[in-house]
Design a protein around this motif. Sequence first.
Motif, PDB file in Angstrom:
ATOM      1  N   GLU A  82      38.049  36.349 -24.331  1.00  0.00           N
ATOM      2  CA  GLU A  82      39.076  37.337 -23.992  1.00  0.00           C
ATOM      3  C   GLU A  82      40.425  36.870 -24.511  1.00  0.00           C
ATOM      4  O   GLU A  82      40.820  35.720 -24.313  1.00  0.00           O
ATOM      5  N   ASP A 103      42.382  42.091 -26.759  1.00  0.00           N
ATOM      6  CA  ASP A 103      41.905  42.759 -25.554  1.00  0.00           C
ATOM      7  C   ASP A 103      43.056  43.319 -24.729  1.00  0.00           C
ATOM      8  O   ASP A 103      42.924  44.360 -24.098  1.00  0.00           O
ATOM      9  N   GLN A 104      44.194  42.604 -24.723  1.00  0.00           N
ATOM     10  CA  GLN A 104      45.352  43.056 -23.950  1.00  0.00           C
ATOM     11  C   GLN A 104      46.625  42.548 -24.608  1.00  0.00           C
ATOM     12  O   GLN A 104      46.702  41.391 -25.012  1.00  0.00           O
TER      13      GLN A 104
END
Length: 206
Positions: free
Chosen positions: A44, A63-64
Amino acid sequence: MKYYGFVRQEIAPMLPDHAPRVLEVGCGNGATLAWLKATGRCQETVGLEYSHDASEIARTQLDQVIEGDAEQFELQTLGKFDLILCLDVLEHLRDPWQMLRKLKQQLNPQGQIIISVPNIRHHSIVLPLLFRGQWQYQTAGILDQTHLRFFTQETAQDLLEQAGFVVNQCAGHGQQWATSRFWRWLGKLNLAKPICSVQFILNGKT
């Protein structure tokens, strides 16, 4: 935007074998985090980035992505990480010491941090200052006009230690970029590395 898009593969010798969750402060276009995930080094990826244009590109790869001032962001809302990257970003901050203390709180017990900072002791800075009294800010590089803080190898290590980290590794980088054959040769000598390294890369543990 090229400045924001480099994959920082020179950090590879300091990377853990696997870090499930990784945060990069100043992630740029997300190229380095995307490389970590593509090579199986993490699962992640989370990036913090000040530039709107770079953040938009990073969102297509990570992912973010959080856009904004990292020093003002509530880091605890992101949870814990196994690896945090601060690559050529701490010198841009008003209080990098406080930033590192906050980041330490977001690391898992066996987590690691990797930072890189420009070397203000580099010969291209020291010699013009010593012999010609010149200190010229530039659009990029060691004297980037957006730099607020300046570090040597010793003060870079102190930066991590004052935040509560144990410095595990420290390596000079960029000696090979010198345009002069003499400086490239000199940069291979351990005694000359403090003035030939363009930047220092450090690994810290909690």
